[in-house]
Design a protein around this motif. Structure first.
Motif, PDB file in Angstrom:
ATOM      1  N   GLY A 170     -26.184 -42.494   1.758  1.00  0.00           N
ATOM      2  CA  GLY A 170     -26.384 -43.864   1.319  1.00  0.00           C
ATOM      3  C   GLY A 170     -26.678 -44.792   2.480  1.00  0.00           C
ATOM      4  O   GLY A 170     -27.197 -44.377   3.528  1.00  0.00           O
ATOM      5  N   GLU A 209     -20.126 -52.689   4.303  1.00  0.00           N
ATOM      6  CA  GLU A 209     -20.398 -52.900   2.879  1.00  0.00           C
ATOM      7  C   GLU A 209     -21.428 -51.891   2.376  1.00  0.00           C
ATOM      8  O   GLU A 209     -22.522 -51.762   2.935  1.00  0.00           O
ATOM      9  CB  GLU A 209     -20.927 -54.316   2.653  1.00  0.00           C
ATOM     10  CG  GLU A 209     -21.227 -54.653   1.212  1.00  0.00           C
ATOM     11  CD  GLU A 209     -21.739 -56.070   1.032  1.00  0.00           C
ATOM     12  OE1 GLU A 209     -21.852 -56.522  -0.131  1.00  0.00           O
ATOM     13  OE2 GLU A 209     -22.029 -56.739   2.055  1.00  0.00           O
ATOM     14  N   LYS A 219     -17.633 -47.186  -2.844  1.00  0.00           N
ATOM     15  CA  LYS A 219     -18.352 -47.321  -4.104  1.00  0.00           C
ATOM     16  C   LYS A 219     -19.482 -48.339  -3.937  1.00  0.00           C
ATOM     17  O   LYS A 219     -19.456 -49.179  -3.022  1.00  0.00           O
ATOM     18  CB  LYS A 219     -17.402 -47.731  -5.218  1.00  0.00           C
ATOM     19  CG  LYS A 219     -17.016 -49.195  -5.244  1.00  0.00           C
ATOM     20  CD  LYS A 219     -16.207 -49.520  -6.493  1.00  0.00           C
ATOM     21  CE  LYS A 219     -15.926 -51.023  -6.594  1.00  0.00           C
ATOM     22  NZ  LYS A 219     -15.147 -51.360  -7.805  1.00  0.00           N
ATOM     23  N   PRO A 220     -20.496 -48.293  -4.802  1.00  0.00           N
ATOM     24  CA  PRO A 220     -21.610 -49.232  -4.671  1.00  0.00           C
ATOM     25  C   PRO A 220     -21.138 -50.674  -4.643  1.00  0.00           C
ATOM     26  O   PRO A 220     -20.327 -51.101  -5.476  1.00  0.00           O
ATOM     27  CB  PRO A 220     -22.454 -48.950  -5.928  1.00  0.00           C
ATOM     28  CG  PRO A 220     -22.133 -47.541  -6.292  1.00  0.00           C
ATOM     29  CD  PRO A 220     -20.694 -47.352  -5.921  1.00  0.00           C
ATOM     30  N   GLY A 221     -21.612 -51.431  -3.658  1.00  0.00           N
ATOM     31  CA  GLY A 221     -21.300 -52.849  -3.567  1.00  0.00           C
ATOM     32  C   GLY A 221     -19.946 -53.174  -2.969  1.00  0.00           C
ATOM     33  O   GLY A 221     -19.628 -54.348  -2.764  1.00  0.00           O
ATOM     34  N   ARG A 276     -24.211 -52.071   5.111  1.00  0.00           N
ATOM     35  CA  ARG A 276     -24.418 -53.193   6.018  1.00  0.00           C
ATOM     36  C   ARG A 276     -23.179 -53.298   6.899  1.00  0.00           C
ATOM     37  O   ARG A 276     -22.055 -53.342   6.397  1.00  0.00           O
ATOM     38  CB  ARG A 276     -24.604 -54.504   5.250  1.00  0.00           C
ATOM     39  CG  ARG A 276     -24.814 -55.716   6.166  1.00  0.00           C
ATOM     40  CD  ARG A 276     -24.765 -57.022   5.398  1.00  0.00           C
ATOM     41  NE  ARG A 276     -24.949 -58.170   6.293  1.00  0.00           N
ATOM     42  CZ  ARG A 276     -24.743 -59.436   5.940  1.00  0.00           C
ATOM     43  NH1 ARG A 276     -24.356 -59.724   4.700  1.00  0.00           N
ATOM     44  NH2 ARG A 276     -24.927 -60.411   6.808  1.00  0.00           N
ATOM     45  N   LEU A 319     -24.286 -50.565  -0.155  1.00  0.00           N
ATOM     46  CA  LEU A 319     -25.352 -51.279  -0.867  1.00  0.00           C
ATOM     47  C   LEU A 319     -25.377 -50.831  -2.330  1.00  0.00           C
ATOM     48  O   LEU A 319     -24.336 -50.701  -2.948  1.00  0.00           O
ATOM     49  CB  LEU A 319     -26.672 -51.070  -0.142  1.00  0.00           C
ATOM     50  CG  LEU A 319     -26.649 -51.534   1.337  1.00  0.00           C
ATOM     51  CD1 LEU A 319     -28.009 -51.410   1.972  1.00  0.00           C
ATOM     52  CD2 LEU A 319     -26.114 -52.952   1.466  1.00  0.00           C
ATOM     53  N   GLU A 320     -26.559 -50.566  -2.892  1.00  0.00           N
ATOM     54  CA  GLU A 320     -26.635 -50.314  -4.336  1.00  0.00           C
ATOM     55  C   GLU A 320     -26.050 -48.972  -4.746  1.00  0.00           C
ATOM     56  O   GLU A 320     -25.700 -48.755  -5.915  1.00  0.00           O
ATOM     57  CB  GLU A 320     -28.094 -50.362  -4.817  1.00  0.00           C
ATOM     58  CG  GLU A 320     -28.860 -51.615  -4.448  1.00  0.00           C
ATOM     59  CD  GLU A 320     -29.457 -51.516  -3.056  1.00  0.00           C
ATOM     60  OE1 GLU A 320     -29.775 -50.395  -2.610  1.00  0.00           O
ATOM     61  OE2 GLU A 320     -29.583 -52.562  -2.405  1.00  0.00           O
ATOM     62  N   MET A 321     -25.982 -48.035  -3.803  1.00  0.00           N
ATOM     63  CA  MET A 321     -25.493 -46.686  -4.102  1.00  0.00           C
ATOM     64  C   MET A 321     -24.202 -46.419  -3.323  1.00  0.00           C
ATOM     65  O   MET A 321     -23.896 -47.120  -2.358  1.00  0.00           O
ATOM     66  CB  MET A 321     -26.561 -45.650  -3.717  1.00  0.00           C
ATOM     67  CG  MET A 321     -27.850 -45.757  -4.497  1.00  0.00           C
ATOM     68  SD  MET A 321     -27.617 -45.273  -6.233  1.00  0.00           S
ATOM     69  CE  MET A 321     -27.372 -43.497  -6.057  1.00  0.00           C
ATOM     70  N   ARG A 326     -17.468 -44.758 -11.673  1.00  0.00           N
ATOM     71  CA  ARG A 326     -17.206 -45.483 -12.918  1.00  0.00           C
ATOM     72  C   ARG A 326     -16.034 -44.888 -13.685  1.00  0.00           C
ATOM     73  O   ARG A 326     -15.693 -45.370 -14.762  1.00  0.00           O
ATOM     74  CB  ARG A 326     -18.469 -45.487 -13.791  1.00  0.00           C
ATOM     75  CG  ARG A 326     -19.603 -46.344 -13.219  1.00  0.00           C
ATOM     76  CD  ARG A 326     -20.691 -46.600 -14.244  1.00  0.00           C
ATOM     77  NE  ARG A 326     -21.467 -45.412 -14.525  1.00  0.00           N
ATOM     78  CZ  ARG A 326     -22.597 -45.074 -13.904  1.00  0.00           C
ATOM     79  NH1 ARG A 326     -23.079 -45.859 -12.935  1.00  0.00           N
ATOM     80  NH2 ARG A 326     -23.243 -43.976 -14.211  1.00  0.00           N
ATOM     81  N   LYS A 379     -17.083 -53.715  -0.195  1.00  0.00           N
ATOM     82  CA  LYS A 379     -17.026 -54.081   1.223  1.00  0.00           C
ATOM     83  C   LYS A 379     -15.658 -53.721   1.790  1.00  0.00           C
ATOM     84  O   LYS A 379     -14.637 -54.227   1.322  1.00  0.00           O
ATOM     85  CB  LYS A 379     -17.282 -55.575   1.410  1.00  0.00           C
ATOM     86  CG  LYS A 379     -17.273 -56.022   2.886  1.00  0.00           C
ATOM     87  CD  LYS A 379     -17.342 -57.545   3.021  1.00  0.00           C
ATOM     88  CE  LYS A 379     -18.683 -58.072   2.556  1.00  0.00           C
ATOM     89  NZ  LYS A 379     -18.795 -59.550   2.786  1.00  0.00           N
ATOM     90  N   PRO A 418     -23.207 -42.217  -8.683  1.00  0.00           N
ATOM     91  CA  PRO A 418     -22.616 -43.483  -9.163  1.00  0.00           C
ATOM     92  C   PRO A 418     -21.638 -43.290 -10.310  1.00  0.00           C
ATOM     93  O   PRO A 418     -20.674 -44.056 -10.459  1.00  0.00           O
ATOM     94  CB  PRO A 418     -23.837 -44.295  -9.595  1.00  0.00           C
ATOM     95  CG  PRO A 418     -24.963 -43.756  -8.757  1.00  0.00           C
ATOM     96  CD  PRO A 418     -24.684 -42.280  -8.625  1.00  0.00           C
TER      97      PRO A 418
END
Length: 256
Positions: free
Chosen positions: A118, A190, A96-98, A121, A192-194, A70, A100, A66
Motif C-alpha cells: 500500500g 497515515e 486500515k484504509p484512512g 503519508r 491512504l485509500e487501501m 470491515r 492515521k 479491505p
C-alpha cells in the motif's frame, strides 16, 4: 576445504534470505562495539531495507484486503513482532484504509521505516532549535533535566517547537525513511485509500532504560499551533483512544 565445500559455502551465502541479512546488519549497526562506524553501517542497513519486499517478511496478503478491515471489532492497526532483543526491535505495522497512526516520538532512538504494501503519508518533525548533545556531559545534563520533568507528572506535558522535516507519500517502491535521536524524531503515519503495511527497525527498543531517566516511553503529540509553513508547535498529550492494535504472528524466515 575442497572445491565442493567451497561451492556449498558460496551457495549458502547467496541463498541467505534478505530479511536474515538485514537482521544481521541491524545487530551489527547498533552494537556499541561498532559505534564509531554507526553512520556508515546505518547507510548500509538503509540500502538493504530499500530492497525488502512483503514476501521477504512472510507478509499475509489477506491484511491488504479491505474486507479484512470491515470485520466487526477489527482493530485499526495490526502489529507483527518480527524480532526483539536489548539492541533492536523489528516489527511490521498494518494500518486500515484512512487510519492515521498518531504523532509520537522515539526518545534517544534511531529508526528505519520501509513501506512494504500500500501507501502511506508520513509527516516527520525535528525539534527547533535543534538541541543536539555535543558530548557525554551535555547529554547527562539533558537526561537529568528530562528525568525531573517526568517526575513532576502528567501536568508537565511537553510543548515544543518543531520544523517539518518530511511530508511525503511513501509506497512499496519508495526508499527507507530514517530518523535519529534528533532528526525527524517525531512522526505520524497515515494509510491512504487501501490498507498499508510498513516494516521498521528501532534501536534501542521502547521501554529499555535511559540512564538517569528510566524506561524509554513513547509519548504522543498533536500540532497545537502552526507558526509558519514549516514551523509548528507540538503539544504532548495522552495516548489517543483511537489507537490500539491487535497482533498476528510473524510468518517469515526465522531470526535469532
Amino acid at each position: 576445504m575442497d572445491i565442493r565445500d567451497e561451492a556449498k559455502s558460496a551457495m549458502e551465502i547467496v541463498n541467505v534470505p534478505p530479511i536474515v541479512s538485514t537482521y544481521r546488519q541491524a545487530l551489527h549497526t547498533f552494537d556499541d562495539k561498532y559505534k564509531n562506524d554507526l553512520n556508515t553501517n546505518l547507510l548500509k542497513l538503509k540500502s538493504m531495507m530499500n530492497n525488502l519486499k512483503a514476501e521477504d517478511l512472510g507478509y499475509d496478503n489477506t491484511l491488504s484486503d479491505p474486507g479484512t478491515w470491515r470485520r466487526p471489532n477489527k482493530a485499526p492497526c495490526t502489529y507483527v513482532e518480527v524480532f526483539q532483543n536489548s539492541l533492536v526491535n523489528m516489527s511490521i505495522f498494518v494500518l486500515k484504509p484512512g487510519f492515521k497512526m498518531p504523532m509520537h516520538d522515539h526518545p534517544h532512538m534511531h529508526g528505519l521505516l520501509k513501506v512494504i504494501a500500500g501507501a502511506v503519508r508520513i509527516r516527520s518533525f525535528t525539534e527547533f532549535p535543534l538541541k543536539e548533545a555535543v558530548n557525554e556531559i551535555d547529554f547527562a545534563i539533558r537526561a537529568k533535566h528530562e528525568a525531573a520533568r517526568i517526575a513532576h507528572g502528567i501536568h508537565r506535558r511537553r510543548r515544543l517547537f518543531a520544523t517539518i522535516s518530511q511530508d511525503s507519500i511513501c509506497a512499496a517502491n519508495s526508499e527507507t525513511c530514517v530518523l535519529t535521536p534528533t532528526i525527524s524524531n517525531y512522526h505520524e503515519i497515515e494509510a491512504l485509500e487501501m490498507p498499508a503495511a510498513f516494516f521498521d527497525i528501532l534501536s534501542p527498543p521502547y521501554d529499555t532504560l535511559i540512564e538517569d531517566i528510566g524506561p524509554r516511553r513513547c509519548r504522543y503529540y498533536y500540532v497545537a499551533n502552526e507558526i509558519s509553513n514549516n514551523l509548528v508547535e507540538l503539544q504532548e498529550t495522552k495516548v489517543p483512544d483511537c489507537f490500539y492494535c491487535d497482533q498476528v504472528p510473524y510468518l517469515g524466515p526465522y531470526l535469532g
